[in-house]
Motif scaffolding. Structure first.
Motif, PDB file in Angstrom:
ATOM      1  N   GLN A 115     -66.184   2.191  25.430  1.00  0.00           N
ATOM      2  CA  GLN A 115     -65.107   1.494  26.388  1.00  0.00           C
ATOM      3  C   GLN A 115     -64.324   2.625  26.990  1.00  0.00           C
ATOM      4  OE1 GLN A 115     -63.019  -1.447  24.385  1.00  0.00           O
ATOM      5  NE2 GLN A 115     -64.582  -1.605  22.802  1.00  0.00           N
ATOM      6  N   ALA A 118     -66.591   4.012  29.726  1.00  0.00           N
ATOM      7  CA  ALA A 118     -66.738   3.024  31.114  1.00  0.00           C
ATOM      8  C   ALA A 118     -65.541   2.849  31.913  1.00  0.00           C
ATOM      9  CB  ALA A 118     -67.237   1.662  30.479  1.00  0.00           C
ATOM     10  N   ALA A 119     -64.343   2.882  31.261  1.00  0.00           N
ATOM     11  CA  ALA A 119     -63.255   2.671  32.049  1.00  0.00           C
ATOM     12  C   ALA A 119     -63.030   4.108  32.889  1.00  0.00           C
ATOM     13  CB  ALA A 119     -62.088   2.708  31.036  1.00  0.00           C
ATOM     14  N   GLU A 120     -63.505   5.143  32.394  1.00  0.00           N
ATOM     15  CA  GLU A 120     -63.113   6.416  33.189  1.00  0.00           C
ATOM     16  C   GLU A 120     -64.192   6.528  34.456  1.00  0.00           C
ATOM     17  OE1 GLU A 120     -63.352   9.423  30.160  1.00  0.00           O
ATOM     18  OE2 GLU A 120     -61.325   9.523  29.636  1.00  0.00           O
ATOM     19  N   ALA A 121     -65.507   5.822  34.071  1.00  0.00           N
ATOM     20  CA  ALA A 121     -66.433   5.753  34.969  1.00  0.00           C
ATOM     21  C   ALA A 121     -65.932   4.961  36.123  1.00  0.00           C
ATOM     22  CB  ALA A 121     -67.750   5.474  34.345  1.00  0.00           C
ATOM     23  N   ILE A 122     -65.119   3.926  35.987  1.00  0.00           N
ATOM     24  CA  ILE A 122     -64.898   2.981  37.129  1.00  0.00           C
ATOM     25  C   ILE A 122     -63.504   3.762  37.884  1.00  0.00           C
ATOM     26  CG2 ILE A 122     -66.033   1.110  36.350  1.00  0.00           C
ATOM     27  CD1 ILE A 122     -63.286   0.097  35.431  1.00  0.00           C
ATOM     28  N   GLY A 123     -63.111   5.046  37.462  1.00  0.00           N
ATOM     29  CA  GLY A 123     -62.019   5.551  38.339  1.00  0.00           C
ATOM     30  C   GLY A 123     -60.802   5.129  37.603  1.00  0.00           C
ATOM     31  N   LEU A 124     -60.419   4.758  36.450  1.00  0.00           N
ATOM     32  CA  LEU A 124     -59.144   4.494  35.862  1.00  0.00           C
ATOM     33  C   LEU A 124     -58.497   5.807  35.309  1.00  0.00           C
ATOM     34  CD1 LEU A 124     -59.560   1.237  33.570  1.00  0.00           C
ATOM     35  CD2 LEU A 124     -58.741   1.408  35.891  1.00  0.00           C
TER      36      LEU A 124
END
Length: 218
Positions: A115, A118-124
């Motif tokens: 999780q 995934a969050a880092e992958a979308i730029g968070l």
């Protein structure tokens, strides 16, 4: 049983119960905040910060609360003089922070890495990941054991009576010393402690039920 002793001593015991609740709530809030930052330090890749947090947790989980109370009330460093309540709040906060740090850390570690990735992958940003991903899940994970620990902690606050904090235990002992009636004084104090801890137990049961509902709806 002499009910007149209970009736006459009721205001004193209720006042002491209010002090017990106050120091419990304040210590838990301050200890949780401090524990959160200790947790972040413990999980940091910076070995210096991680080591400081580890040493803090090791010390304050290992030293009995009673000794901390005596140290801050009778032997505060730099000749600082704390009032009984100030010494109690400092000792309780430092003690509870060590335990809350570990509760929070266990919740942090329970969040799946997928999780986070995934969050880092979308730029968070790391802050957004913490606020949107980690903290909501950590709260859900640690709330039941957190409240359970708070129940135990409330009972431990009775130790502050040894440094003359006018809490429920201290007032009950003073009432007993003037009446020599243990059942009516210490017994009624026990009932008040049971009432306060029972409220926390009900809160824990309610939170567990709500969390189960939330989990079942996922």
């Amino acid at each position: 049983m002499d009910t007149s002793i209970i009736i006459n001593g009721f205001p004193l015991l209720i006042k002491g119960a209010a002090v017990t609740l106050l120091i419990t709530i304040v210590s838990l809030i301050l200890g949780t905040v401090l524990g959160y930052f200790l947790c972040l330090m413990r999980m940091s890749y910076n070995k210096f910060l991680s080591s400081i947090s580890f040493i803090y947790i090791w010390i304050f989980r290992g030293i009995p609360l009673l000794i901390l109370l005596f140290l801050f009330y009778y032997a505060a460093p730099f000749d600082i003089k704390f009032s009984a309540i100030q010494a109690a709040l400092i000792a309780l906060t430092l003690n509870v922070a060590a335990y809350k740090a570990e509760y929070i850390r266990s919740g942090m570690l329970a969040v799946k890495k997928g999780q986070i990735e995934a969050a880092e992958a979308i730029g968070l940003t790391p802050f957004q990941v913490m606020v949107r991903i980690r903290i909501p899940q950590v709260i859900r994970i640690i709330i039941p054991p957190y409240i359970s620990n708070a129940t135990s902690f409330l009972k431990q606050t009775a130790q502050v009576s040894v440094i003359t904090v006018p809490d429920l235990m201290m007032n009950a002992k003073n009432l007993y010393a003037s009446t020599y009636s243990p059942v009516e004084t210490l017994g009624f104090a026990a009932v008040l402690y049971l009432f306060m801890t029972s409220l926390l137990m009900l809160l824990q049961a309610w939170s567990e039920k709500k969390l189960n509902i939330a989990q079942n709806n996922r």
